[in-house]
Design a protein around this motif. Structure first.
Motif, PDB file in Angstrom:
ATOM      1  N   GLU A 244       0.908  -1.157  -0.020  1.00  0.00           N
ATOM      2  CA  GLU A 244       0.086   0.110   0.043  1.00  0.00           C
ATOM      3  C   GLU A 244       1.015   1.249   0.034  1.00  0.00           C
ATOM      4  O   GLU A 244       1.745   1.383   0.931  1.00  0.00           O
ATOM      5  CB  GLU A 244      -0.946  -0.123   1.157  1.00  0.00           C
ATOM      6  CG  GLU A 244      -1.726   1.225   1.372  1.00  0.00           C
ATOM      7  CD  GLU A 244      -2.508   1.422   2.806  1.00  0.00           C
ATOM      8  OE1 GLU A 244      -3.056   2.268   3.205  1.00  0.00           O
ATOM      9  OE2 GLU A 244      -2.442   0.203   3.430  1.00  0.00           O
TER      10      GLU A 244
ATOM     11  N   ILE B 158       1.366   5.185   0.415  1.00  0.00           N
ATOM     12  CA  ILE B 158       0.923   6.158   1.231  1.00  0.00           C
ATOM     13  C   ILE B 158       1.535   7.522   1.015  1.00  0.00           C
ATOM     14  O   ILE B 158       2.790   7.814   0.940  1.00  0.00           O
ATOM     15  CB  ILE B 158       0.842   6.216   2.622  1.00  0.00           C
ATOM     16  CG1 ILE B 158       0.379   4.616   3.311  1.00  0.00           C
ATOM     17  CG2 ILE B 158       0.149   7.365   3.554  1.00  0.00           C
ATOM     18  CD1 ILE B 158       0.546   4.258   4.503  1.00  0.00           C
TER      19      ILE B 158
ATOM     20  N   LYS C  54      -0.507  12.878   6.529  1.00  0.00           N
ATOM     21  CA  LYS C  54      -0.897  11.957   7.547  1.00  0.00           C
ATOM     22  C   LYS C  54      -0.010  11.278   8.286  1.00  0.00           C
ATOM     23  O   LYS C  54       1.231  11.235   8.101  1.00  0.00           O
ATOM     24  CB  LYS C  54      -1.610  10.805   6.515  1.00  0.00           C
ATOM     25  CG  LYS C  54      -2.596  11.000   5.446  1.00  0.00           C
ATOM     26  CD  LYS C  54      -2.839   9.870   4.591  1.00  0.00           C
ATOM     27  CE  LYS C  54      -3.682  10.349   3.457  1.00  0.00           C
ATOM     28  NZ  LYS C  54      -3.064  11.040   2.429  1.00  0.00           N
TER      29      LYS C  54
END
Length: 415
Positions: A223, A225, A276
């Protein structure tokens, strides 16, 4: 500089205690193979066959990186982008190293079109210098901290190399598969882990891989990010307590984890930007400017837009993901024949291809190397504490605010 000079300490101009000299030109085409370090404004930039100055010596940046201070033990060649100490005038060189780290070089920056340090201006700086025996004692105290930090660095280099060697053996050279194919038990591996490896190979996309393993793009198992940056013009977004990672925070040498950052953002800055917070244990890769720096988040932190966070899908091992990406980035650089690629995009991860390792095996790898990575992190944390102690003691010792015996007591309580 303290208001009251300690007894037996001398005050005067810096030029009374040391003499600077500009370095010497040595273009890369003129360098001959050898082991003599060529020291520029940013440190050792290469090697040459001949020393221009005998060690120990000290070099500081004259152009480019102003005021960086480097201590060279043996003979060296100071580049003309630097200044070096030509004459220590009987002072302790190791003490002078620390002493020069307290000088505000920006205040002595030339105002010309090409700013740089003027040695004649530096010679006029007002300083207070202890007697030789005190210099040696101060250098010993501060040097002991640097020695501990260097020992941790070397230990981490060994630990990291062990973890990389296991990764290469298992997932690049496929040693356990070769052992099983030859009817042998894989070396240093328990039965449960060995059972996760097949006992033969097959060819996939022209590559020999363990039987049953597919060749896939790296993005199929991770994943990605993205990061972000709060507006730098809004003060309320900055100087908070949330670490914010950029390329300048990339670990050096064989450190693996990011445990601190130069800049911190506030909760408001986080909420008002694309940034984030990544949890500890996520791999980071720098994607623009200086690209291909890979690290693991040692603490929860945010990353800027020039980086990506990379997390293994479906509970793939975090340490496995880190070493897999490191190996693939190295491979990509080799494929580009040494050229520096300017940007890593999401599409880049579709170019990086590797055998798809079973999830259980990535977890087994993490279990195998966890103690090595945990020790690396502990060493980094200790080194950070020692560095902060050194940096806090440095101006106090060099001004006479505290004495050596008090500093030694503080060091004992930490280490």
């Amino acid at each position: 500089m303290v208001s009251k000079v300690p007894q037996n300490w001398q005050s005067g101009k810096l030029g009374n205690f040391i003499i600077f000299q500009r370095g010497f030109d040595l273009p890369e085409y003129a360098r001959e193979p050898g082991s003599i370090p060529v020291v520029t404004s940013s440190g050792i930039s290469g090697y040459h066959s001949t020393a221009k100055v005998e060690g120990p010596g000290i070099v500081i940046g004259r152009y480019g990186t102003l005021g960086e201070v480097f201590y060279i033990k043996e003979g060296f060649w100071p580049h003309n982008t630097s200044l070096y100490v030509k004459d220590f005038k009987g002072n302790e060189p190791h003490f002078i190293l620390y002493f020069l780290k307290t000088v505000n070089y920006q205040s002595h920056n030339d105002k010309s079109s090409v700013p740089g340090l003027n040695r004649n201006h530096l010679h006029l700086v007002d300083v207070v210098v202890p007697p030789l025996h005190e210099q040696r004692a101060i250098a010993h105290v501060l040097g002991s901290l640097d020695d501990k930090i260097e020992l941790n660095r070397k230990m981490n280099a060994t630990l990291e190399e062990l973890a990389r060697a296991i990764f290469k053996s298992w997932f690049v050279d496929f040693d356990p598969v070769r052992a099983k194919a030859a009817g042998r038990q894989p070396v240093g591996m328990d039965d449960a882990t060995a059972a996760l490896f097949p006992d033969s190979f097959e060819t996939v996309d022209g590559r020999e891989v363990p039987r049953g393993w597919e060749i896939q793009a790296f993005d199929k198992s991770i994943e990605i990010i993205s990061g972000g940056t709060p507006k730098t013009t809004i003060a309320e977004y900055w100087n908070g307590n949330i670490p914010w990672f950029s390329v300048v925070d990339s670990p050096t040498h064989s450190d693996v984890f990011v445990i601190d950052t130069q800049k911190k953002i506030t909760q408001l800055g986080l909420e008002k930007s694309p940034a984030k917070v990544l949890p500890a244990g996520i791999t980071i890769i720098t994607a623009r400017g200086t690209v291909g720096k890979v690290a693991i988040t040692g603490v929860p932190l945010a990353i800027n837009q020039s980086c990506y966070g990379v997390k293994g899908q479906e509970k793939r091992g975090a340490y496995f993901t880190y070493f897999a990406l490191r190996y693939l980035v190295d491979d990509l650089k080799r494929m580009t024949h040494g050229a520096v690629f300017d940007t890593i995009t999401r599409e880049t991860f579709t170019i990086l291809k590797n055998p798809q390792v079973p999830i259980e095996l990535t977890q087994s790898y993490d279990n195998q190397v966890a103690h090595l990575l945990i020790q690396i992190k502990l060493n980094q944390e200790l080194s950070q504490t020692l560095a902060k102690l050194r940096d806090s003691l440095l101006p106090k010792l060099l001004s006479g605010e505290i004495r050596v015996r008090d500093a030694e007591h503080w060091i004992e309580t930490v280490s």
